[in-house]
Motif scaffolding. Sequence first.
Motif, PDB file in Angstrom:
ATOM      1  N   ARG A 127       0.823  -1.200   0.000  1.00 26.28           N
ATOM      2  CA  ARG A 127       0.000   0.000   0.000  1.00 26.28           C
ATOM      3  C   ARG A 127       0.865   1.262   0.000  1.00 26.28           C
TER       4      ARG A 127
ATOM      5  N   PHE B 296      10.997   4.580   6.479  1.00 22.22           N
ATOM      6  CA  PHE B 296       9.630   4.035   6.311  1.00 22.22           C
ATOM      7  C   PHE B 296       9.656   3.132   5.078  1.00 22.22           C
TER       8      PHE B 296
ATOM      9  N   ARG C 232       7.589  -1.925   1.403  1.00 23.48           N
ATOM     10  CA  ARG C 232       8.015  -3.160   0.717  1.00 23.48           C
ATOM     11  C   ARG C 232       9.515  -3.146   0.413  1.00 23.48           C
ATOM     12  N   GLY C 233      10.205  -2.058   0.775  1.00 23.88           N
ATOM     13  CA  GLY C 233      11.665  -2.021   0.634  1.00 23.88           C
ATOM     14  C   GLY C 233      12.161  -1.464  -0.695  1.00 23.88           C
TER      15      GLY C 233
ATOM     16  N   ASP D 137      11.216  -0.020   9.268  1.00 21.95           N
ATOM     17  CA  ASP D 137       9.764   0.205   9.268  1.00 21.95           C
ATOM     18  C   ASP D 137       9.264  -0.264  10.621  1.00 21.95           C
TER      19      ASP D 137
ATOM     20  N   ASP E  32       2.656  -0.246  16.228  1.00 24.71           N
ATOM     21  CA  ASP E  32       2.238   1.121  16.523  1.00 24.71           C
ATOM     22  C   ASP E  32       2.456   2.030  15.303  1.00 24.71           C
TER      23      ASP E  32
HETATM   24  C1  LIG Z   1       4.061   5.355   2.439  1.00 27.47           C
HETATM   25  S1  LIG Z   1       4.523   3.837   3.190  1.00 27.47           S
HETATM   26  C2  LIG Z   1       6.150   3.633   2.574  1.00 27.47           C
HETATM   27  C3  LIG Z   1       6.172   2.855   1.308  1.00 27.47           C
HETATM   28  C4  LIG Z   1       7.556   2.652   0.739  1.00 27.47           C
HETATM   29  N1  LIG Z   1       8.117   3.884   0.223  1.00 27.47           N
HETATM   30  C5  LIG Z   1       7.512   1.601  -0.374  1.00 27.47           C
HETATM   31  O1  LIG Z   1       7.880   1.904  -1.520  1.00 27.47           O
HETATM   32  O2  LIG Z   1       7.027   0.502  -0.097  1.00 27.47           O
HETATM   33  C6  LIG Z   1       4.787   4.280   4.859  1.00 27.47           C
HETATM   34  C7  LIG Z   1       5.312   3.189   5.779  1.00 27.47           C
HETATM   35  O3  LIG Z   1       5.546   3.780   7.066  1.00 27.47           O
HETATM   36  C8  LIG Z   1       5.409   2.757   8.041  1.00 27.47           C
HETATM   37  N2  LIG Z   1       5.293   3.433   9.357  1.00 27.47           N
HETATM   38  C9  LIG Z   1       4.203   3.998   9.916  1.00 27.47           C
HETATM   39  N3  LIG Z   1       4.527   4.579  11.099  1.00 27.47           N
HETATM   40  C10 LIG Z   1       5.859   4.378  11.275  1.00 27.47           C
HETATM   41  C11 LIG Z   1       6.783   4.763  12.273  1.00 27.47           C
HETATM   42  N4  LIG Z   1       6.408   5.472  13.347  1.00 27.47           N
HETATM   43  N5  LIG Z   1       8.079   4.406  12.123  1.00 27.47           N
HETATM   44  C12 LIG Z   1       8.483   3.690  11.046  1.00 27.47           C
HETATM   45  N6  LIG Z   1       7.635   3.276  10.076  1.00 27.47           N
HETATM   46  C13 LIG Z   1       6.342   3.630  10.169  1.00 27.47           C
HETATM   47  C14 LIG Z   1       4.192   1.971   7.575  1.00 27.47           C
HETATM   48  O4  LIG Z   1       4.217   0.669   8.137  1.00 27.47           O
HETATM   49  C15 LIG Z   1       4.401   1.988   6.048  1.00 27.47           C
HETATM   50  O5  LIG Z   1       5.077   0.832   5.652  1.00 27.47           O
END
Ligand SMILES: C[S@@+](CC[C@H](N)C(=O)[O-])C[C@H]1O[C@@H](n2cnc3c(N)ncnc32)[C@H](O)[C@@H]1O
Length: 404
Positions: free
Chosen positions: A64, A90, A93-94, A111, A307
């Motif tokens: 997502r 963040f 999928r890496g 993440d 969280d």
């Molecule tokens: C917009 S997505 C990133 C997608 C990534 N750029 C990709 O191409 O897959 C944001 C991510 O932030 C993670 N996330 C949310 N709160 C976070 C936190 N406090 N610290 C680290 N990761 C967090 C979510 O689990 C999610 O995977």
Amino acid sequence: MATLAQPSLFDAPYIHDLASELEAFSFNGDRTVVEHRNGVAYFFNEFWTARQRQAHSIHEISYRACFKPQLPDFFIQRLTKPGDIIYDPFMGRGTTPIQAVLTGRVGTGNDINPLSILLTRPRINPPSLSAIKDRLDMLDLRFGKVQHEELEVFFHPETLAEIEMLRSYFFRREASGKFDHVDDWIRMVAINRLTGHSSGFFSVYSLPPNQAVSVEGQRRINEKRGQVPPRRSVKDIIFKKSRTLLRDRVPQSGKAILLTGDATNCGLGDATVDLVVTSPPFLDIVQYAADNWLRCWFAGIEAAEVDIAMHKKVEDWTSFTHRVLADLARVTRRGGHIAYEVGEVRNGKVELDSLVLEAAVGLPLDPIGVLVNVQEFTKTANCWGVSNNSKGTNTNRIVIFSRR
Ligand SMILES: C[S@@+](CC[C@H](N)C(=O)[O-])C[C@H]1O[C@@H](n2cnc3c(N)ncnc32)[C@H](O)[C@@H]1O
């Protein structure tokens, strides 16, 4: 037979002055439009596009709100050299750490959801297709018993029995210390094939694979469509998807550091990173926990205990962003860069890029500008700022800082 893909999507040189390069950038003869807002330069152009050289096949798993590999690659090529350290706090999928590794850099990612490591790690130095096939041949998924009958709204009972057998196989292998990189790969593919909208998934027709619907929601979909879950072969689907992912050759010397934790306080050392390319959660528009519940179930992750940042109020999001940027300023070396991708949300009423710039005040970060990647640049060049429609974004806005 795997083809040798060009790991880099751009033939861009390593540069020292990104602002001048963005200004001089031209795509199909269209020069960048530069506007200054509150003393910050905004660079508008179609800097990367779907028509560009296709990204590496190893990226092709859904998540997502993931970004296209072209986005991190654009910055990796211009701002780093092979061997440099690239970080995404963040990582989802890496996409960033994997693109970093494909281009000979060290991929570092974090993440809050442990699921991210399960999706990313197996694709850093993947096993061969023949090793995957041998392991699948060895696995006996027959004669299992369904324990989670509620999931029969998604899966044929015999398919569900196979899924549950596979799930317990992974738990047993982990408990006995025998879980290896081939298991890691197969689990990653299985996580990705759970639910979706075609016969390439274990489930009956459902939402796209990055958005698991609830059991109740799936019951409604089935009623509306008059459908019952068809029998699918778990092993065949895993093998087929593995073949697609491994279509392009992957270097076997990938170096990566992958962490699970909060982006405001990661485990990396001070001044260790050359470039950050990242995209945080955008206010509260994406329900990562709800979207990933079935994947977490399969992997044995307690989704409710993760969280995930969900800031409904703009001031809370800005304060969270300040804390994230403070940690990024700590880990990034002087002269290194941060590319922080956000969009516009709430029908364009909230411009997150302005909030990111506000959040950086007081930190040792100098804004280079905001890159706005606009799809179909020529057609939309005259309507800046009115391009957003519903949830999410249709431009990439990236706030770029250099570490003072
Ligand atoms: C917009 S997505 C990133 C997608 C990534 N750029 C990709 O191409 O897959 C944001 C991510 O932030 C993670 N996330 C949310 N709160 C976070 C936190 N406090 N610290 C680290 N990761 C967090 C979510 O689990 C999610 O995977």
